[in-house]
Design an enzyme around this catalytic site. Structure first.
Site, PDB file in Angstrom:
ATOM      1  N   GLN A   1      54.240  40.057   1.672  1.00  7.05           N
ATOM      2  CA  GLN A   1      53.515  40.734   0.586  1.00  7.05           C
ATOM      3  C   GLN A   1      52.095  41.201   0.908  1.00  7.05           C
ATOM      4  OE1 GLN A   1      51.941  39.948  -3.978  1.00  7.05           O
ATOM      5  NE2 GLN A   1      53.418  38.522  -3.176  1.00  7.05           N
TER       6      GLN A   1
ATOM      7  N   GLU B   1      51.038  32.673  -0.516  1.00  5.18           N
ATOM      8  CA  GLU B   1      50.248  32.936  -1.728  1.00  5.18           C
ATOM      9  C   GLU B   1      49.607  31.691  -2.359  1.00  5.18           C
ATOM     10  OE1 GLU B   1      49.522  35.812  -3.689  1.00  5.18           O
ATOM     11  OE2 GLU B   1      48.416  34.364  -4.885  1.00  5.18           O
TER      12      GLU B   1
ATOM     13  N   ASP C   1      47.946  37.072  -1.903  1.00  4.72           N
ATOM     14  CA  ASP C   1      48.660  38.077  -1.111  1.00  4.72           C
ATOM     15  C   ASP C   1      48.170  39.490  -1.415  1.00  4.72           C
ATOM     16  OD1 ASP C   1      50.273  36.430   0.348  1.00  4.72           O
ATOM     17  OD2 ASP C   1      51.973  36.526  -1.001  1.00  4.72           O
TER      18      ASP C   1
ATOM     19  N   GLY D   1      32.661  34.943 -18.393  1.00  6.44           N
ATOM     20  CA  GLY D   1      31.362  35.610 -18.457  1.00  6.44           C
ATOM     21  C   GLY D   1      30.453  35.017 -19.514  1.00  6.44           C
ATOM     22  N   GLY D   2      29.466  35.778 -19.901  1.00  9.87           N
ATOM     23  CA  GLY D   2      28.459  35.273 -20.839  1.00  9.87           C
ATOM     24  C   GLY D   2      28.833  35.413 -22.300  1.00  9.87           C
TER      25      GLY D   2
HETATM   26  N1  CAO Z   1      60.290  42.227  17.449  1.00  4.38           N
HETATM   27  C1  CAO Z   1      60.308  41.005  17.992  1.00  4.38           C
HETATM   28  N2  CAO Z   1      59.691  39.935  17.460  1.00  4.38           N
HETATM   29  C2  CAO Z   1      59.048  40.130  16.299  1.00  4.38           C
HETATM   30  C3  CAO Z   1      58.974  41.382  15.662  1.00  4.38           C
HETATM   31  C4  CAO Z   1      59.645  42.471  16.287  1.00  4.38           C
HETATM   32  N3  CAO Z   1      59.636  43.688  15.765  1.00  4.38           N
HETATM   33  N4  CAO Z   1      58.257  41.236  14.539  1.00  4.38           N
HETATM   34  C5  CAO Z   1      57.893  39.952  14.452  1.00  4.38           C
HETATM   35  N5  CAO Z   1      58.348  39.264  15.526  1.00  4.38           N
HETATM   36  C6  CAO Z   1      58.169  37.860  15.819  1.00  4.38           C
HETATM   37  C7  CAO Z   1      56.732  37.468  15.949  1.00  4.38           C
HETATM   38  O1  CAO Z   1      56.204  37.886  17.172  1.00  4.38           O
HETATM   39  C8  CAO Z   1      56.816  35.957  15.801  1.00  4.38           C
HETATM   40  O2  CAO Z   1      57.227  35.397  17.036  1.00  4.38           O
HETATM   41  P1  CAO Z   1      56.559  34.081  17.699  1.00  4.38           P
HETATM   42  O3  CAO Z   1      56.496  33.055  16.607  1.00  4.38           O
HETATM   43  O4  CAO Z   1      57.501  33.733  18.775  1.00  4.38           O
HETATM   44  O5  CAO Z   1      55.213  34.456  18.172  1.00  4.38           O
HETATM   45  C9  CAO Z   1      58.008  35.798  14.854  1.00  4.38           C
HETATM   46  O6  CAO Z   1      58.632  37.074  14.780  1.00  4.38           O
HETATM   47  C10 CAO Z   1      57.730  35.316  13.472  1.00  4.38           C
HETATM   48  O7  CAO Z   1      56.503  35.767  12.957  1.00  4.38           O
HETATM   49  P2  CAO Z   1      55.697  34.881  11.916  1.00  4.38           P
HETATM   50  O8  CAO Z   1      55.383  33.552  12.529  1.00  4.38           O
HETATM   51  O9  CAO Z   1      54.566  35.682  11.427  1.00  4.38           O
HETATM   52  O10 CAO Z   1      56.756  34.715  10.731  1.00  4.38           O
HETATM   53  P3  CAO Z   1      57.100  33.436   9.836  1.00  4.38           P
HETATM   54  O11 CAO Z   1      58.195  33.891   8.949  1.00  4.38           O
HETATM   55  O12 CAO Z   1      57.362  32.212  10.628  1.00  4.38           O
HETATM   56  O13 CAO Z   1      55.765  33.175   8.996  1.00  4.38           O
HETATM   57  C11 CAO Z   1      54.033  33.745   7.430  1.00  4.38           C
HETATM   58  C12 CAO Z   1      55.495  33.944   7.859  1.00  4.38           C
HETATM   59  C13 CAO Z   1      53.772  34.719   6.309  1.00  4.38           C
HETATM   60  C14 CAO Z   1      53.814  32.319   6.933  1.00  4.38           C
HETATM   61  C15 CAO Z   1      53.104  34.047   8.625  1.00  4.38           C
HETATM   62  O14 CAO Z   1      53.410  35.314   9.132  1.00  4.38           O
HETATM   63  C16 CAO Z   1      51.618  33.995   8.250  1.00  4.38           C
HETATM   64  O15 CAO Z   1      51.035  32.927   8.060  1.00  4.38           O
HETATM   65  N6  CAO Z   1      50.996  35.168   8.197  1.00  4.38           N
HETATM   66  C17 CAO Z   1      49.559  35.287   7.955  1.00  4.38           C
HETATM   67  C18 CAO Z   1      49.196  34.991   6.540  1.00  4.38           C
HETATM   68  C19 CAO Z   1      49.935  35.873   5.559  1.00  4.38           C
HETATM   69  O16 CAO Z   1      49.932  37.083   5.624  1.00  4.38           O
HETATM   70  N7  CAO Z   1      50.528  35.221   4.577  1.00  4.38           N
HETATM   71  C20 CAO Z   1      51.070  35.954   3.468  1.00  4.38           C
HETATM   72  C21 CAO Z   1      52.497  35.869   3.451  1.00  4.38           C
HETATM   73  S1  CAO Z   1      53.068  36.598   1.984  1.00  4.38           S
HETATM   74  O17 CAO Z   1      52.382  38.014   2.033  1.00  4.38           O
END
Ligand code: CAO
Length: 415
Positions: free
Chosen positions: A17, A139, A168, A247-248
């Site tokens: 998001q 979030e 988010d 607010g106030g």
């Molecule tokens: N081709 C190959 N690999 C890909 C890819 C692609 N096109 N796109 C993503 N990947 C891989 C990434 O490189 C990552 O690999 P590694 O872990 O081996 O480095 C993997 O996919 C997973 O990515 P991720 O760790 O970001 O995903 P997750 O689902 O485990 O975590 C989240 C999700 C949201 C918790 C994490 O991305 C995060 O903390 N993001 C930052 C904060 C954020 O934006 N939070 C809001 C989430 S809701 O909007």
């Protein structure tokens, strides 16, 4: 008509998001947003909270309008070569991977600068530099870590998260502003730069008034417009203030006609000082206009709950819309509690493009929130979200790849 960000190309590595909110806004202002997704999978939200089997979820469609989608395995050697071309082709790379994911892919800031010194690299992370910088964040974690939850809810209940996605979507908004500023600065420096919006920082920014109150509390030990005054107790941290105004001008949520059966038959009412006389006349308490216990904002502070009860006594005889109409005649600030059902049907929001109906090839028609920011010279036309990989061939051709090369990538399952 031309649009504000015409000519800006965004390499969109966002998912879920926060990041998609940011790139969707940029697309609405005219940027060409190329969303890179994993072949076969795509953004995880395509399949989360589905309401129709095998059809992109509303979660995905409502956050990815006006974008192009390409699939690319960016961990594969050939895929990385395509990504290098894309980095050269675009102005901004936006990502919200878990901390370090882009580096692990081999695309450090230094590497990206080598490939394209003008590139802006914009990231959402859960936390900025510090003890939690390596944590994954969603979030509600951000709402809790950014001060929103500890200050939301009622004094006698637990911390509460809010339905507004301030962690988010709120951070996505912050990031979009950072990107536009970096694009503007690039006009004079000719260089790209890194843009970071941490979710904790974004939430804390939106909770700025509560840090204000923390310092007022530390100095004065009491805050007279909080519901804890005068009968309750204050501790050392800003307490949860129920529905008190931030607010106030003191405010509260009060019942209207039908509250017994309709969970949204309520009104937010503000005892704005300049219209105190009008408030007293409308609710049938003209004696409060001159009574020393009520006549000034200061005198009213220990009696706010009694005053809101008197207003409520009057509003309970009216629907929230009738009450609002009457208060508005006298410029008394108030607002109805509107349900999502009511908002979806509101004609003025449809007319302004804040709520739009979008046609999707596999889902049919659905409602979405359009661009909430209106520019007079850059109109927004909301177009549907892309199907997974819908624009892969088109974008690869723009990068100069021939049909044979694209077919080879497909055979290798890189796209
Ligand atoms: N081709 C190959 N690999 C890909 C890819 C692609 N096109 N796109 C993503 N990947 C891989 C990434 O490189 C990552 O690999 P590694 O872990 O081996 O480095 C993997 O996919 C997973 O990515 P991720 O760790 O970001 O995903 P997750 O689902 O485990 O975590 C989240 C999700 C949201 C918790 C994490 O991305 C995060 O903390 N993001 C930052 C904060 C954020 O934006 N939070 C809001 C989430 S809701 O909007």
């Amino acid at each position: 008509m031309a649009r504000a960000l015409d000519g800006v190309r965004i390499l969109d590595f966002t998912h879920v998001q926060s990041g998609p909110t940011c790139t969707q806004l940029l697309a609405w202002f005219g940027a060409d947003v190329i969303k890179v997704e994993r072949a076969g999978h795509g953004d995880i939200t395509r399949e989360q909270l589905r309401d129709i089997p095998d059809v992109d979820s509303l979660y995905f469609t409502m956050l990815n309008h006006n974008k192009r989608s390409i699939t690319l395995d960016t961990k594969n050697k050939t895929g990385k070569a395509v990504l290098e071309k894309l980095i050269g082709y675009c102005d901004v790379l936006v990502e919200n991977f878990a901390p370090g994911a882009l580096d692990r892919m081999g695309f450090t800031w230094e590497r990206i600068q080598q490939l394209n010194p003008k590139m802006i690299v914009a990231s959402v992370k859960g936390f900025g530099p510090g003890p939690y910088e390596d944590c994954k964040v969603y979030e509600n974690v951000a709402q809790c870590a950014g001060g929103a939850a500890s200050t939301t809810g009622f004094d006698d209940g637990p911390p509460l998260v809010t339905g507004a996605q301030i962690g988010d979507s709120g951070t996505g908004l912050h990031l979009a502003l950072g990107i536009v500023c970096a694009l503007y600065q690039r006009k004079t420096t000719g260089r790209g730069q890194r843009v970071l919006a941490a979710m904790q920082d974004g939430v804390l920014n939106l909770c700025r008034v509560k840090l204000r109150d923390q310092q007022r509390l530390a100095r004065n030990k009491v805050m007279k417009e909080y519901p804890q005054y005068p009968k309750g107790k204050f501790g050392s941290a800003v307490p949860r203030a129920g529905n008190a105004s931030g607010g106030g001008q003191p405010g509260w949520i009060i019942k209207c006609k039908g509250w017994e059966t309709d969970p949204n038959a309520y009104l937010y009412f503000i005892t704005q000082a300049p219209v105190w006389k009008e408030i007293c006349n409308v609710i049938g308490k003209p004696e409060w206009i001159t009574d020393h216990d009520y006549a000034t904002p200061h005198a009213r502070l220990p009696r706010l709950m009694e005053i809101f009860a008197a207003v409520e006594h009057w509003t309970m005889t009216k629907t929230k819309f009738e009450a609002m109409e009457e208060f508005n005649k006298h410029d008394i600030p108030c607002g109805p509690i509107l349900s999502m059902e009511e908002l979806a049907a509101e004609p003025s929001l449809r007319a302004s493009g804040t709520i739009v109906e979008v046609e999707h090839p596999t889902r049919g028609k659905y409602l979405s929130v359009g661009n909430p920011i209106k520019l007079s010279d850059s109109p927004t036309e909301v177009t549907r979200s892309p199907l997974l990989g819908e624009h892969t061939d088109e974008v690869l051709a723009e990068l100069g790849l021939g049909a044979d090369e694209i077919a080879a990538l497909r055979a290798e399952k890189v796209i």
